[in-house]
Design a protein around this motif. Structure first.
Motif: not given
Length: 349
Positions: A227-241
């Motif tokens: 999915g979308e990511d910040d270059g290191v962390v995927a959005s499932h993690s940064s969003c807290g899914a």
């Protein structure tokens, strides 16, 4: 900023409470520092690294920090040698008696979840008062695990399918290829491992999330992230899914760039995790810096702390494009000229 100045700042802001965010003392918990795997810092070097990590924005807006070295593991030396002594200090000083806010970045999100799950029991057993943590601000949170950590461990151990592109992605992230003798907290960052660490804390401390979808690595690392990511962390993690997935937003109705549209956002989140700000132009490290990288939108414009106080962002909607080709976007006020961290700090005050 030179090391002497950083040490002076460290001493200056480790004393009296500065009431940095809405009257609440602020405690910083930094993230993974790849160079630690080789340098293996101890003592004052750990503190110097922690101060440098936050130097651009949050250092002089915080009261305390929990500094830790990345060559260690969370549930062992990081906790026993770095987290636990600091928790005792904070309790004895009464820093959080009236509430405090923890600000985390990257792996600091995972360290913080372990703290939240255990600190009350640890401190009570030591005859001390548990910390009154009213909320956390989690920037680019890695608490859901980092696929690049799985790859790095595979490279270090020589397991799995390893090719030149994968090696390039890992080396861009770490600065070098890892060896089996220096992977430290990367073990904890593996996706399945991270999601099992203190996964269901009893504490109801709200975890407020701030995520980006840019990249420092020209998209090379993103090829290995879902999915979308910040270059290191995927959005499932940064969003807290709640589950791992190829999500393209922290919201099911607003994209990272603020466009109102149906998205493949998470349908559920980890306990007490609430996505707040998002931006397409912020990379993993940008979210804690002091420069505006792009407009910022909101997955949620407000959230409550544990004690009922609120964090509120002012947003506006606007149409972009022409005629039937126009779309509606949500934008956080002044985000085109204010860094994401500054937006959070200003809203909290």
């Amino acid at each position: 900023m030179n090391k002497i100045m950083l040490l002076l700042l460290t001493g200056l802001f480790s004393g009296a409470t500065q009431a940095a965010v809405g009257g609440y003392p602020v405690v910083l918990v930094h993230g993974f520092q790849p160079d630690n795997l080789q340098s293996k810092p101890t003592g004052d070097m750990v503190s110097e690294n922690g101060a440098e990590y936050w130097a651009q924005y949050w250092l002089d807006r915080a009261d305390e920090r929990i500094d830790w070295p990345s060559q260690e593991r969370i549930a062992s030396n990081i906790t026993s040698e770095y987290v636990w002594p600091k928790l005792q200090q904070l309790s004895r000083a009464g820093t959080c008696d009236s509430g405090c806010v923890f600000v985390t970045h990257s792996t600091g999100d995972l360290v913080m979840r372990y703290i939240i799950d255990n600190q009350a029991l640890w401190l009570q057993n030591a005859g001390l008062t548990p910390l009154n943590i009213v909320t956390t601000f989690d920037f680019s949170g890695a608490g859901g695990g980092v696929e690049l950590a799985d790859l790095a461990v595979n490279v270090a151990s020589g397991t799995g399918l390893i090719n030149s592109t994968l090696k390039l992605a890992v080396s861009l992230w770490l600065g070098e290829l890892p060896s089996s003798s220096n992977i430290g907290v990367l073990n904890d960052l593996r996706v399945n491992t991270a999601r099992q660490l203190a996964a269901l804390p009893d504490s109801r401390v709200p975890r407020l999330r701030f995520a980006g979808a840019g990249s420092d690595f020209l998209g090379v690392t993103g090829a290995f992230l879902p999915g979308e990511d910040d270059g290191v962390v995927a959005s499932h993690s940064s969003c807290g899914a709640a589950t791992v997935g190829s999500y393209n937003s922290c919201s099911r109705s607003v994209k990272f760039d603020g466009k109102f549209t149906s998205t493949n956002g998470p349908s559920g989140f980890m306990p007490y995790h609430y996505p707040m700000l998002m931006s397409e132009g912020y990379s993993h490290g940008d979210t804690i810096l002091n420069s505006a990288k792009d407009e910022v939108t909101s997955a949620n414009s407000s959230a409550s702390y544990l004690n009922g106080d609120d964090l509120q962002f002012t947003t506006y909607d606007e149409k972009r494009g022409w005629w039937i080709f126009s779309s509606r976007y949500r934008v956080v006020n002044n985000s085109n000229k204010t860094s994401m961290s500054a937006l959070v700090y200003q809203a909290a005050n």
